[in-house]
Design an enzyme around this catalytic site. Structure first.
Site, PDB file in Angstrom:
ATOM      1  N   GLY A   1       7.996  52.097 -46.809  1.00  0.00           N
ATOM      2  CA  GLY A   1       9.009  52.117 -47.845  1.00  0.00           C
ATOM      3  C   GLY A   1       9.686  53.458 -47.773  1.00  0.00           C
ATOM      4  O   GLY A   1       9.226  54.335 -47.045  1.00  0.00           O
TER       5      GLY A   1
ATOM      6  N   ASP B   1      12.693  56.537 -52.059  1.00  0.00           N
ATOM      7  CA  ASP B   1      13.219  55.992 -53.311  1.00  0.00           C
ATOM      8  C   ASP B   1      12.414  54.809 -53.844  1.00  0.00           C
ATOM      9  O   ASP B   1      12.548  54.441 -54.994  1.00  0.00           O
ATOM     10  CB  ASP B   1      14.670  55.535 -53.104  1.00  0.00           C
ATOM     11  CG  ASP B   1      15.472  56.610 -52.401  1.00  0.00           C
ATOM     12  OD1 ASP B   1      15.160  57.793 -52.641  1.00  0.00           O
ATOM     13  OD2 ASP B   1      16.372  56.264 -51.617  1.00  0.00           O
TER      14      ASP B   1
ATOM     15  N   THR C   1       3.593  56.798 -44.097  1.00  0.00           N
ATOM     16  CA  THR C   1       4.642  57.144 -43.144  1.00  0.00           C
ATOM     17  C   THR C   1       5.996  57.006 -43.804  1.00  0.00           C
ATOM     18  O   THR C   1       6.204  56.176 -44.662  1.00  0.00           O
ATOM     19  CB  THR C   1       4.610  56.213 -41.924  1.00  0.00           C
ATOM     20  OG1 THR C   1       4.971  54.900 -42.361  1.00  0.00           O
ATOM     21  CG2 THR C   1       3.237  56.157 -41.314  1.00  0.00           C
TER      22      THR C   1
ATOM     23  N   GLY D   1       6.794  74.256   1.300  1.00  0.00           N
ATOM     24  CA  GLY D   1       7.470  75.539   1.498  1.00  0.00           C
ATOM     25  C   GLY D   1       8.831  75.286   2.120  1.00  0.00           C
ATOM     26  O   GLY D   1       9.142  74.164   2.515  1.00  0.00           O
TER      27      GLY D   1
ATOM     28  N   GLY E   1      11.218  76.108   7.950  1.00  0.00           N
ATOM     29  CA  GLY E   1      10.984  77.287   8.778  1.00  0.00           C
ATOM     30  C   GLY E   1       9.949  78.232   8.210  1.00  0.00           C
ATOM     31  O   GLY E   1       9.732  79.325   8.730  1.00  0.00           O
TER      32      GLY E   1
ATOM     33  N   GLY F   1       6.803  77.797   8.256  1.00  0.00           N
ATOM     34  CA  GLY F   1       5.610  77.792   9.112  1.00  0.00           C
ATOM     35  C   GLY F   1       4.618  76.698   8.773  1.00  0.00           C
ATOM     36  O   GLY F   1       3.475  76.730   9.240  1.00  0.00           O
TER      37      GLY F   1
ATOM     38  N   SER G   1       8.982  69.213   0.497  1.00  0.00           N
ATOM     39  CA  SER G   1       8.667  68.670  -0.836  1.00  0.00           C
ATOM     40  C   SER G   1       9.020  69.660  -1.953  1.00  0.00           C
ATOM     41  O   SER G   1       8.150  70.237  -2.587  1.00  0.00           O
ATOM     42  CB  SER G   1       7.200  68.230  -0.937  1.00  0.00           C
ATOM     43  OG  SER G   1       6.320  69.165  -0.378  1.00  0.00           O
TER      44      SER G   1
END
Lengths: 642, 300
Positions: free
Chosen positions: A38, A41, A118, A475, A478, A480, A549
């Site tokens: 409710g 009010d 609630t 990483g 290049g 490694g 990645s």
């Protein structure tokens, strides 16, 4: 089990028979959870305050605080403002509204009650759903002057969606309509007309004035025409037994109990049904079967156990069961599937996006998943079905299709809340962003239970005398990754380990040759690689994956795909400038020249790992030295001992 | 609703919560305050994992001003149950000589309890801490989640709590953040006492009435537990038959006059009582929302 032998209490705690009897009655009270729906009010806080006050749950010091607060911020003039008993948080007390879910307690001679309070504003649908998820009975408040409103329908729909079977409509503020029977009957008729489709088992109607206490605890003297029960008596006598105990046995395994080598038990709360020693059970999703050897508790071994009891079960056979599995009756099994139709209540400011990776949290297990389609949305104000679209905003409700990366065992939500409920969690913020109710499996083969495979991952790995694992190198281009991974592989091979490297060279040309370098394609690339890595570890291998990645979320998703397999994130931390100087494949030069788009570190981001298992700072070290660091990590953490 | 009684349901629910934390959290701890709610919480943990012991340590944040009987009780219980009990004291506070008599209840509680707790959680890097708080204790507690999220500064944000549906508890956190977990959320004071009685759980003898030396101060009866008590001019130590409804630092905990010695008598007295239990605690009486402020600052 007496663990307190040294604390002698018995002699001092002998008691009179009379009080023993009282305590026994107290102990054997029933239990019911209520939800109030409710708006401010409708006098909801006042009703709850009234229930607490009338059932003598308010202490003297609270009462004097209430008197003080009533004078300061009350809205009822000289009378006590009972709503102030309920409105807890300072912020909302100033605003004069309740803003969250609060739980209140009261008891009668027959039952003990927990009320979830609630708020009723539309933007707080999520709070109502939260309160409703555990409630047995909903109290729908209607202001007698205003009758059935849009919000009344909204609340009733959410209540029905969350599976509450019993509703009582409290027609409040009867004092303001001269306690009119006609008004009461009109409202009753209007409510029944629209609630027909909501599937409630019982609906009660009570005219009341929470402010004055009419028909709350006591029968109203001013409404002699009402012959039904006052609210409190209604609570006390309503039969809400859902019969869970007679449903087939289900127990989601929470925790594997292994105090020593001689005991292996599975701890969990029984979601439905009854289990007895000697009963045949099946563990899902593996489909392995066994019989219950013992039902172990601190209070001794039981012959049988029932719905809602928290127990530990041991089995006659040693089968592989872990947290997240479900133990179930062999003859009547839950559905096992990785695709479901579900109702979703979206609870976050950030709208839901189709195919975005989320986490699906079931009662005892978290599974990565995506919403693959919205079948329809529901206008919660009039229950109309609307076209689906491809997003879902805060407080919207929809029927969706959900694809999971792992198989789950479920029962439809309407049969079992425990076995059919889930929440959605955002991977990055960790917020709970939706609640869901599984309605059906979308996988037609899902009721065909897999034949349990006797050669499992463990068997295959032990044939190789190694522990499967994924070493996930990430990483810049290049940095490694491949060089180091190749050296690590050589070293592992020399030790007799069976390994495999997944990298762009062997994946991009075959499995993933349909993919480019847009963000979407990169995500799909990594998704496929993680699935392949997972299959290879299932075959018993140690997998080394070498992909830029760049996205944290995708690496996290890869980790989750691999489940319990050790996932070792190796961050090859070579600074961008160094990589560009090295430029072993001439890619940086091409990217600078604009020949390659979406190049990580230039026009596409790289999100470095926050907590990698291994961080390799390559400048100043030979590749050989760096590879040795990886081997040392594996040795130190026991990955290479069989 | 099943055939279980309300106490059985509460027990099962709490055990479920405790097991979830053990299964999902990296490094949980159970906070133990030696009070009756802690006694129940610890008992539930013993039950949840039987025949294993609880797979997490128990920790007491000692303000150095607890009743002596509490400390004796704590040490004996930890030894008897074979538990790993961590005792944490804020040494900086001790060095500065912080105490309730010299610095007042607010400073003492903040330094020796709130700050000490944060210190301990950071020191051991616990990602989840069980507490014995109940929703019926106080208005702001009624809105607390069972799994209550705390940011890296241990702060609670009442307006930004995670929705908590069914038993699907979301315990996911980032590094440095933590969870407070309240398995007794749905218990009331009466439930706690009934359960203690039903399960024969030992409690500190201070809960039982006995003749004890007390001083009347600001309307409360404060027990003279050791020679650190600063007797003010005009104050007299009286021998009174008293007991405690709640336990904490002895200078901040008011006794009530009572003859209730046995558990049934205590429960009977509680049922007839007209004041709520936290009234004995001096810190709650400042003003309306004081507990809520304390919680936002990191008090349990």
């Amino acid at each position: 089990m007496n663990i307190y032998a040294n604390f002698k209490m018995d002699e001092v705690d002998d008691t009179s028979e009379k009080f023993d009897q009282f305590l026994h009655e107290q102990e054997n009270k029933g239990f019911m959870r209520l939800l109030t729906c409710g708006s401010v009010d409708d006098g909801k806080s006042t009703l709850i305050g009234r229930l607490l006050y009338d059932s003598k749950m308010v202490f003297e010091d609270q009462l004097s605080a209430l008197e003080r607060d009533s004078k300061k911020v009350g809205t009822t003039g000289e009378a006590l403002d009972l709503a102030l008993l309920v409105d807890g948080l300072a912020a909302e007390r100033e605003q004069g509204i309740t803003i969250d879910v609060a739980y209140r307690f009261f008891a009668t001679d027959q039952r003990k009650f927990i009320i979830a309070d609630t708020p009723g504003h539309e933007q707080y649908t999520r709070n109502m759903a939260t309160g409703a998820s555990t409630a047995d009975l909903a109290i729908i408040l209607i202001d007698a002057r205003r009758g059935v409103l849009t919000q009344t329908k909204r609340h009733s729909f959410i209540v029905s969606l969350l599976g509450i079977k019993h509703v009582v409509v409290a027609i409040n503020k009867m004092d303001l309509v001269d306690y009119s029977e006609e008004v009461y009957e009109e409202i009753q008729k209007a409510y029944l007309d629209f609630a027909e489709t909501l599937g409630f088992s019982t609906i009660g109607f009570i005219p009341m004035s929470a402010l004055n206490g009419d028909n709350v605890l006591n029968q109203s003297e001013t409404m002699g025409w009402y012959t039904g029960k006052p609210l409190m008596e209604y609570f006390n006598t309503l039969d809400i037994d859902a019969g869970d105990d007679t449903r087939p046995f289900r127990m989601p395994v929470q925790w594997v109990n292994r105090p020593n080598l001689n005991f292996r038990g599975y701890s969990g709360t029984i979601a439905s049904g009854t289990i007895k020693v000697g009963d045949e059970i099946v563990a899902l999703p593996s489909s392995r079967t066994s019989k219950v050897a013992k039902i172990v508790t601190f209070d001794g071994e039981f012959d049988s156990a029932h719905t809602e009891q928290a127990v530990t079960i041991t089995l006659e056979d040693e089968i592989d069961i872990s947290r997240g599995d479900v133990l179930a009756a062999v003859q009547n099994r839950p559905t096992v599937t990785n695709a479901v139709a579900a109702d979703l209540i979206w609870m976050d400011e950030q709208a839901m996006a189709l195919n975005h990776p989320y986490l699906i949290r079931l009662e005892n297990k978290t599974v990565p998943g995506r919403v693959t389609a919205i079948d329809y949305k529901v206008d919660i104000n009039n229950l109309q079905q609307l076209a689906g679209g491809d997003d879902l905003a805060l407080n919207e409700v929809a029927r969706v299709q959900l694809a999971l990366t792992d198989r789950i065992a479920f029962d439809p939500y309407e049969l079992s809340r425990s076995m059919g409920c889930f929440v959605v969690i955002d991977r990055m913020t960790n917020k709970t962003i939706a609640g869901g109710m599984i309605r059906a499996s979308l996988d037609t083969a899902s009721n065909v239970h897999w034949q349990a495979l006797d050669v499992d991952k463990q068997a295959r790995a032990s044939a190789k005398h190694q522990k499967p694992a994924v070493l996930w190198f990430t990483g810049f281009s290049g940095s490694g990754k491949s060089t180091i991974a190749n050296l690590v592989e050589k070293k592992l091979h020399a030790r007799g380990n069976h390994t495999y490297i997944l990298d762009g060279d062997n994946v991009r040309h075959g499995l993933n040759k349909d993919l480019g370098f847009t963000d979407e394609d990169r995500i799909e690339n990594i998704r496929r690689v993680s699935e392949v890595a997972n299959l290879m570890t299932d075959a018993g291998l140690i997998v080394l994956s070498c992909f830029i990645s760049p996205f944290r979320q995708e690496r996290q998703a890869a980790r989750e795909v691999c489940g319990e397999t050790p996932f070792i994130e190796v961050f090859v931390d070579t600074p961008f400038d160094t990589c560009e100087q090295r430029d072993p494949k001439g890619l940086y030069q091409k990217a600078r020249a604009g020949e390659i788009k979406n190049f990580t570190g230039m026009d596409s981001p790289y999100e470095p790992p926050e907590n990698p298992e291994v961080r390799l700072q390559t400048p100043g070290h030979t590749p050989e030295e760096v590879a040795d660091m990886v081997i040392r990590y594996l040795d130190d953490n026991g990955f290479l001992s069989p | 609703m099943s055939g279980l009684t309300h106490l059985e349901r509460l027990e099962a629910e709490s055990i479920h919560i405790i097991r979830e934390v053990a299964a999902e959290c990296r490094n949980p701890v159970m906070l133990y305050s030696i009070g009756k709610d802690s006694s129940v919480l610890l008992h539930l943990a013993m039950k949840a994992f039987y025949p294993s012991l609880p797979p997490f340590p128990i920790m007491h944040v000692d303000t150095t001003w607890k009743f002596r009987e509490m400390i004796e009780f704590r040490d004996r219980l930890a030894k008897d149950l074979g538990l790993d009990m961590i005792v944490h004291i804020n040494q900086e506070g001790v060095e500065q000589g912080i105490g309730p008599f010299s610095h007042g209840s607010a400073v003492h509680t903040d330094v020796m309890k709130t700050q000490a707790l944060k210190q301990a959680l950071s020191k051991y890097q616990f990602d989840a801490a069980f507490g014995g708080a109940r929703r019926d204790e106080e208005k702001s507690r009624a809105k607390e989640r069972i799994f209550s999220f705390r940011d890296a500064n241990h702060r609670w944000d009442p307006k930004n709590q995670r929705p908590e549906l069914w038993r699907t508890y979301n315990n996911r956190i980032h590094k440095g953040e933590s969870m407070r977990v309240f398995p007794l959320s749905n218990w009331t004071e009466l439930d706690v006492w009934q359960y203690i009685y039903r399960e024969d759980i030992p409690i500190v003898p201070l809960y039982r009435a006995k003749v004890r030396p007390v001083v009347e101060r600001d309307g409360a009866l404060i027990m003279v537990d050791d020679d650190r008590f600063d007797l003010k001019p005009g104050e007299v130590i009286q021998e009174k038959r008293v007991r405690f409804r709640t336990l904490g630092c002895y200078p901040l905990t008011g006794a009530v006059e009572s003859d209730a010695e046995t558990l049934p008598e205590i429960i009977e007295e509680m049922l007839l009582s007209t004041t709520s239990e936290r009234q004995g605690r001096v810190i709650d009486q400042d003003h309306g929302a004081s507990m809520e402020q304390k919680k936002q600052e990191g008090y349990f």
